[in-house]
Design an enzyme around this catalytic site. Structure first.
Site, PDB file in Angstrom:
ATOM      1  CB  CYS A 120    -147.668 -56.620 -84.481  1.00 33.47           C
ATOM      2  SG  CYS A 120    -146.104 -58.123 -85.044  1.00 33.47           S
ATOM      3  CG  HIS A 127    -147.123 -41.631 -83.553  1.00 32.03           C
ATOM      4  ND1 HIS A 127    -147.573 -42.756 -83.321  1.00 32.03           N
ATOM      5  CD2 HIS A 127    -145.554 -41.822 -84.100  1.00 32.03           C
ATOM      6  CE1 HIS A 127    -145.894 -43.645 -82.901  1.00 32.03           C
ATOM      7  NE2 HIS A 127    -144.706 -42.671 -83.609  1.00 32.03           N
ATOM      8  CG  MET A 182    -145.306 -54.093 -93.481  1.00 25.85           C
ATOM      9  SD  MET A 182    -146.030 -55.083 -91.362  1.00 25.85           S
ATOM     10  CE  MET A 182    -146.034 -56.474 -91.363  1.00 25.85           C
ATOM     11  CG  HIS A 197    -142.247 -40.447 -86.895  1.00 23.93           C
ATOM     12  ND1 HIS A 197    -141.054 -39.863 -86.329  1.00 23.93           N
ATOM     13  CD2 HIS A 197    -142.789 -41.573 -87.036  1.00 23.93           C
ATOM     14  CE1 HIS A 197    -141.353 -40.695 -85.089  1.00 23.93           C
ATOM     15  NE2 HIS A 197    -141.669 -41.664 -85.649  1.00 23.93           N
ATOM     16  CB  CYS A 203    -147.532 -50.112 -86.465  1.00 28.07           C
ATOM     17  SG  CYS A 203    -145.835 -49.599 -86.278  1.00 28.07           S
ATOM     18  CG  HIS A 204    -150.305 -53.737 -86.778  1.00 30.32           C
ATOM     19  ND1 HIS A 204    -151.073 -53.200 -88.170  1.00 30.32           N
ATOM     20  CD2 HIS A 204    -149.259 -54.582 -87.269  1.00 30.32           C
ATOM     21  CE1 HIS A 204    -149.747 -53.704 -89.160  1.00 30.32           C
ATOM     22  NE2 HIS A 204    -148.889 -54.416 -88.973  1.00 30.32           N
TER      23      HIS A 204
HETATM   24 FE1  DHE Z   1    -140.736 -44.524 -81.197  1.00 29.82          FE
HETATM   25  C1  DHE Z   1    -140.535 -41.671 -79.455  1.00 29.82           C
HETATM   26  C2  DHE Z   1    -143.951 -44.914 -80.518  1.00 29.82           C
HETATM   27  C3  DHE Z   1    -141.344 -47.368 -83.239  1.00 29.82           C
HETATM   28  C4  DHE Z   1    -137.660 -44.815 -81.204  1.00 29.82           C
HETATM   29  N1  DHE Z   1    -142.245 -43.032 -80.235  1.00 29.82           N
HETATM   30  C5  DHE Z   1    -142.410 -42.112 -79.367  1.00 29.82           C
HETATM   31  C6  DHE Z   1    -143.178 -41.938 -79.475  1.00 29.82           C
HETATM   32  C7  DHE Z   1    -144.367 -42.782 -79.536  1.00 29.82           C
HETATM   33  C8  DHE Z   1    -143.545 -43.568 -79.322  1.00 29.82           C
HETATM   34  C9  DHE Z   1    -145.939 -42.435 -78.837  1.00 29.82           C
HETATM   35  C10 DHE Z   1    -143.332 -40.579 -78.717  1.00 29.82           C
HETATM   36  C11 DHE Z   1    -142.951 -40.388 -76.515  1.00 29.82           C
HETATM   37  C12 DHE Z   1    -142.846 -38.706 -76.431  1.00 29.82           C
HETATM   38  O1  DHE Z   1    -143.035 -38.122 -76.656  1.00 29.82           O
HETATM   39  O2  DHE Z   1    -143.595 -39.355 -75.453  1.00 29.82           O
HETATM   40  N2  DHE Z   1    -142.810 -45.905 -81.717  1.00 29.82           N
HETATM   41  C13 DHE Z   1    -143.949 -45.511 -80.980  1.00 29.82           C
HETATM   42  C14 DHE Z   1    -144.270 -47.070 -81.841  1.00 29.82           C
HETATM   43  O3  DHE Z   1    -145.762 -47.101 -81.467  1.00 29.82           O
HETATM   44  C15 DHE Z   1    -143.844 -47.341 -83.071  1.00 29.82           C
HETATM   45  C16 DHE Z   1    -144.093 -46.919 -84.275  1.00 29.82           C
HETATM   46  C17 DHE Z   1    -143.530 -49.016 -83.098  1.00 29.82           C
HETATM   47  C18 DHE Z   1    -143.303 -49.898 -81.656  1.00 29.82           C
HETATM   48  O4  DHE Z   1    -143.419 -50.937 -81.473  1.00 29.82           O
HETATM   49  O5  DHE Z   1    -143.126 -49.176 -81.121  1.00 29.82           O
HETATM   50  C19 DHE Z   1    -142.148 -46.890 -82.607  1.00 29.82           C
HETATM   51  N3  DHE Z   1    -139.316 -45.741 -82.123  1.00 29.82           N
HETATM   52  C20 DHE Z   1    -140.102 -46.895 -83.063  1.00 29.82           C
HETATM   53  C21 DHE Z   1    -138.566 -47.856 -83.348  1.00 29.82           C
HETATM   54  O6  DHE Z   1    -139.129 -48.151 -84.543  1.00 29.82           O
HETATM   55  C22 DHE Z   1    -138.163 -47.026 -82.733  1.00 29.82           C
HETATM   56  C23 DHE Z   1    -136.661 -46.387 -84.424  1.00 29.82           C
HETATM   57  C24 DHE Z   1    -136.221 -47.306 -81.885  1.00 29.82           C
HETATM   58  C25 DHE Z   1    -137.338 -48.347 -81.054  1.00 29.82           C
HETATM   59  O7  DHE Z   1    -136.576 -47.606 -80.411  1.00 29.82           O
HETATM   60  O8  DHE Z   1    -137.883 -48.781 -81.319  1.00 29.82           O
HETATM   61  C26 DHE Z   1    -138.143 -45.842 -82.746  1.00 29.82           C
HETATM   62  N4  DHE Z   1    -139.700 -43.326 -80.689  1.00 29.82           N
HETATM   63  C27 DHE Z   1    -138.209 -43.550 -81.178  1.00 29.82           C
HETATM   64  C28 DHE Z   1    -137.043 -42.827 -80.709  1.00 29.82           C
HETATM   65  C29 DHE Z   1    -138.382 -41.234 -79.769  1.00 29.82           C
HETATM   66  C30 DHE Z   1    -139.926 -42.273 -79.739  1.00 29.82           C
HETATM   67  C31 DHE Z   1    -135.328 -43.103 -80.751  1.00 29.82           C
HETATM   68  C32 DHE Z   1    -137.773 -40.655 -79.245  1.00 29.82           C
HETATM   69  C33 DHE Z   1    -138.074 -38.752 -80.155  1.00 29.82           C
HETATM   70  C34 DHE Z   1    -137.049 -38.124 -79.376  1.00 29.82           C
HETATM   71  O9  DHE Z   1    -136.504 -36.803 -79.593  1.00 29.82           O
HETATM   72  O10 DHE Z   1    -138.450 -37.327 -78.299  1.00 29.82           O
END
Ligand code: DHE
Length: 552
Positions: free
Chosen positions: A59, A343, A100, A385, A62-63
């Site tokens: 959670c 983000h 969500m 996104h 996001c929250h």
């Molecule tokens: Fe991510 C990138 C935050 C959920 C997979 N994710 C990012 C970035 C942030 C972020 C701030 C950019 C980083 C950077 O470039 O320096 N992500 C978050 C969250 O806060 C969120 C919404 C909820 C959480 O609790 O993490 C979240 N993200 C997810 C997922 O559920 C994903 C699909 C699978 C996982 O690993 O949790 C996921 N996020 C990714 C991936 C990237 C990413 C694969 C990098 C993308 C890229 O090509 O650079």
């Protein structure tokens, strides 16, 4: 309590009750008595630790740790208590079309766990501890000191064409050789590694776990493995390295930067050893209402190739910081007013402009890293996104970039060339219809004719596993789509170094076999399906060369 205690308490209660009643204003005739405050549900001490962990894992991202809201709405008790346990439980079980997740339906939370979480978010949020440089140092492990590392690669593989693949729920990354598609090494990292980024030279892969553990992997070792690690914070999502080499100095591989969700800060580490050097707090005031925010988390970070600087995006305050790392003692930070809830984002093709999603405001924010100023704010669709986005040449509008959306099924495209195509710069010039919302990532390559998009968080299982391509040359209004598997979610794309193959993850549950599907980028035909049992919950994939050079 013994009988005497109970009697005393009843007596005291009676006395205090009468005194309080006397102090309370009486309700005027005809007026309605105020509604009683909603009851606070109970969470037993043995349930509390479990709920705290589930909140952190599922959670907080996001929250927010303090539940003030960001990508998801605020969950502060004054709001959640009014909603009540049953309503909250329904949200947790079935999710919402706005993004969500349906934790209950997916089988990730049991009914009892959903009930526990519905009660937990009605009690006050516990505040986790802060972390000093000393606290960080306690976890620092220099496994192979730089002097003992190889002077040249100890294998003959094309290490610049390796992929670092997140094995989310295994707390590992797999290093996969692009040519043979064999796993070269599986490295234990932090939990649920979020991203991998490469050092300026490409030799080192840096990973950041959701638990704040940073790891550096040396690709020149006979079997690539970690050479240093540190827990830089309690909750993190971003990491990058110093990539600048030029008249202002050679900073290749010199520093790493970790962006934290909790404590809200970024820290600068030695690039080769991960020794922590400096912590900078991001607490401050929001750009719009200028209210103090106790938890402005660090979202994406990108390293500049043109300057010794990082772009650090502070989610809740909406500030974009350009951090000049040339002099850590006299650190210079330019604070640019963006839009709250920043983000993910990436560079334009010239690597001068950085574009980042303010996803809860349906905007992309553009900064000019040369003038260090806000360049534009672009109105796009619901909850953009982009991942790091993608750059290509549109036949009509010239250089463009784009984003997919969590909240609706479309790819929005805008111009990125204010010098030669000023009439299109930072304006949406095309919208392409996709299968539905829930898209997380798009990707392209300078040599490709296609833009690839996913729908990983769409509630419909068939759409979740469907991917689409859009032809760059024809500027189609609709996309060509297909199901990439008969299970799981298709998520995140990456090209090989040559730009001829595209890899997509089929992300299934931890107890199921996930896959990586590889497509020929010209013919769109499948060329390989990686099904190794070690591929547990693969998500992000990062090709060494493309990530080092920011090719997307
Ligand atoms: Fe991510 C990138 C935050 C959920 C997979 N994710 C990012 C970035 C942030 C972020 C701030 C950019 C980083 C950077 O470039 O320096 N992500 C978050 C969250 O806060 C969120 C919404 C909820 C959480 O609790 O993490 C979240 N993200 C997810 C997922 O559920 C994903 C699909 C699978 C996982 O690993 O949790 C996921 N996020 C990714 C991936 C990237 C990413 C694969 C990098 C993308 C890229 O090509 O650079």
């Amino acid at each position: 309590m013994d009988r005497r205690g109970k009697r005393m308490s009843a007596v005291m209660g009676g006395v205090l009750g009468a005194a309080l009643l006397a102090l309370m204003p009486s309700v005027p005739a005809g007026a309605q008595a105020p509604a009683p405050a909603p009851a606070v549900p109970t969470v037993a001490p043995q349930e509390f630790e479990k709920a705290k962990q589930i909140y952190f894992d599922r959670c907080a991202g996001c929250h927010g740790t303090l539940r003030k809201g960001a990508t998801g709405p605020s969950l502060l008790p004054d709001k959640t208590r009014k909603m009540g346990t049953e309503t909250l439980k329904a949200f947790i079980t079935y999710g919402t079309p706005g993004g969500m997740p349906n934790w209950g339906q997916q089988g990730i939370l049991t009914e009892a766990e959903s009930d526990l979480m519905a009660r937990y978010i009605q009690i006050d949020a516990p505040q986790p501890p802060e972390m000093s440089l000393g606290d960080m140092k306690k976890s620092w492990k220099l496994i192979v000191p730089p002097a003992q590392r190889p002077k040249k690669p100890e294998h003959n593989l094309d290490w610049q064409n390796f992929f670092s693949v997140t094995l989310r729920d295994a707390g590992q990354v797999a290093i996969i050789d692009s040519k043979s598609k064999e796993i070269v090494s599986v490295v234990d990292t932090g939990f649920a590694v979020h991203i991998s980024r490469m050092s300026g030279s490409g030799r080192y892969v840096y990973t950041i776990g959701r638990d704040g553990k940073a790891t550096v992997i040396d690709l020149w070792l006979k079997k690539p493995d970690k050479v240093a690690e540190i827990k830089a914070c309690a909750d993190a999502r971003s990491i990058d390295t110093s990539k600048y080499k030029g008249p202002k100095g050679n900073f290749m591989d010199k520093y790493a930067i970790v962006g934290c969700y909790w404590p809200p800060n970024f820290s600068i580490l030695d690039g080769e050893t991960l020794e922590p050097l400096k912590i900078v707090s991001t607490r401050g005031y929001t750009v719009d209402t200028h209210e103090y925010h106790p938890e402005p988390r660090v979202a994406s970070i990108v390293a500049s190739h043109r300057d010794p600087s990082w772009i650090v995006n502070v989610k809740e305050t909406g500030q974009i910081w350009i951090v000049d790392y040339a002099d850590l003692i006299n650190l210079k930070i330019t604070q640019i007013e963006g839009v709250p809830f920043l983000h993910d984002g990436g560079w334009d093709a010239t690597k001068r402009y950085f574009m980042v999603a303010a996803n809860m405001r349906d905007k992309m924010v553009v900064v000019d890293s040369q003038t260090k100023q806000l360049a534009a704010v672009i109105n796009v669709g619901a909850k953009p996104h982009p991942g790091r986005g993608g750059n290509w040449l549109d036949p009509k509008y010239g250089p463009v970039n784009g984003t997919v959306h969590l909240g609706e099924g479309k790819l929005s495209v805008w111009g990125t060339d204010p010098q030669k195509h000023p009439q299109y710069a930072w304006k949406v010039v095309r919208d392409v219809t996709l299968l539905g919302g829930g898209s997380l990532f798009m990707k392209t390559h300078p040599k490709s004719d296609w833009i690839w998009v996913d729908h990983a968080l769409n509630p419909d299982p068939k759409v979740q596993r469907s991917i689409c391509v859009i032809n760059k040359k024809t500027g189609d209004k609709t996309a060509k789509c297909w199901e990439a598997a008969d299970h799981g979610r298709a998520v995140h794309f990456e090209y090989n170094k040559e730009g001829t193959e595209v890899w997509v993850s089929i992300w299934d549950r931890k107890d199921k076999q996930s896959e990586i599907v590889v497509y020929d980028d010209k013919t769109l035909k499948e060329v390989a399906r990686l099904k190794d049992p070690r591929l547990v919950t693969p998500t992000g994939k990062f090709n060494v060369y493309n990530t080092m050079k920011d090719i997307y």
